[in-house]
Design an enzyme around this catalytic site. Sequence first.
Site, PDB file in Angstrom:
ATOM      1  N   PRO A  10       0.801  -1.239  -0.181  1.00 41.60           N
ATOM      2  CA  PRO A  10       0.079   0.075   0.112  1.00 41.60           C
ATOM      3  C   PRO A  10       0.824   1.311   0.190  1.00 41.60           C
ATOM      4  O   PRO A  10       1.862   1.267   0.720  1.00 41.60           O
ATOM      5  CB  PRO A  10      -0.773   0.114   1.222  1.00 41.60           C
ATOM      6  CG  PRO A  10      -0.223  -1.062   2.330  1.00 41.60           C
ATOM      7  CD  PRO A  10       0.517  -2.104   1.132  1.00 41.60           C
ATOM      8  N   HIS A 100      12.609  -2.903   1.793  1.00 42.57           N
ATOM      9  CA  HIS A 100      12.420  -1.773   2.117  1.00 42.57           C
ATOM     10  C   HIS A 100      13.189  -0.764   1.521  1.00 42.57           C
ATOM     11  O   HIS A 100      14.296  -0.848   1.848  1.00 42.57           O
ATOM     12  CB  HIS A 100      12.043  -1.641   3.612  1.00 42.57           C
ATOM     13  CG  HIS A 100      11.172  -2.515   4.280  1.00 42.57           C
ATOM     14  ND1 HIS A 100       9.725  -2.418   4.193  1.00 42.57           N
ATOM     15  CD2 HIS A 100      11.355  -3.918   5.060  1.00 42.57           C
ATOM     16  CE1 HIS A 100       9.338  -3.450   4.970  1.00 42.57           C
ATOM     17  NE2 HIS A 100      10.364  -4.350   5.136  1.00 42.57           N
TER      18      HIS A 100
HETATM   19  C1  DQA Z   1       8.329   0.850   3.744  1.00 41.33           C
HETATM   20  C2  DQA Z   1       8.487   0.954   5.320  1.00 41.33           C
HETATM   21  C3  DQA Z   1       7.352   0.846   5.915  1.00 41.33           C
HETATM   22  O1  DQA Z   1       7.198   1.056   7.386  1.00 41.33           O
HETATM   23  C4  DQA Z   1       6.197   1.999   5.317  1.00 41.33           C
HETATM   24  O2  DQA Z   1       4.937   1.682   6.015  1.00 41.33           O
HETATM   25  C5  DQA Z   1       6.103   1.833   3.981  1.00 41.33           C
HETATM   26  C6  DQA Z   1       7.211   1.662   3.049  1.00 41.33           C
HETATM   27  C7  DQA Z   1       9.721   1.080   2.960  1.00 41.33           C
HETATM   28  O3  DQA Z   1       9.801   0.757   1.958  1.00 41.33           O
HETATM   29  O4  DQA Z   1      10.433   1.863   3.612  1.00 41.33           O
HETATM   30  O5  DQA Z   1       4.987   1.991   3.562  1.00 41.33           O
HETATM   31  O6  DQA Z   1       8.056  -0.408   3.597  1.00 41.33           O
END
Ligand code: DQA
Length: 146
Positions: A10, A100
């Site tokens: 999301p 991430h």
């Molecule tokens: C994320 C890190 C998550 O905590 C956050 O909710 C995101 C992006 C990242 O790619 O750094 O939406 O997954």
Amino acid sequence: MEHILVIHGPNLDLLGEREKEIYGKTSLPKINNLIRKRAKELKIEVRIKQLNSEGEIVSILGKERRWADGILINPAAYTHTSIAIADSILAVKIPAVEVHLSNIYKREQFRHRSLIAPVALGQISGFGESSYVLGLEALVWFLRKR
Ligand code: DQA
């Protein structure tokens, strides 16, 4: 040729506009181009999906389970909450790498816990758009060494 399913969770459709100081200026289509370029070099086939809801992520994992040899997933906020996505990864028994853009361990306490990490092959966190490329390379390394 290995098949890799790439899932963006999301709000990742808003990259490039969303909290640029954290996630950078690159848009999702540009990240997808980077993934496709590296996939071509590595001679792998990718299917890339961005899904905002948890149920859709669960459904796509089930739907693509016979096609995919590996999963590259940025579960976004569901990283920290989703037992359903963790269960799906276990259920389909396909090696998954969690990625991430930001380093989740440098941020708020609630981001320090990943429910996906215990069911993933490994996690790459904090390298911006390169996290996806590094994740793809890690997945291919794993699939080819077996
Ligand atoms: C994320 C890190 C998550 O905590 C956050 O909710 C995101 C992006 C990242 O790619 O750094 O939406 O997954």
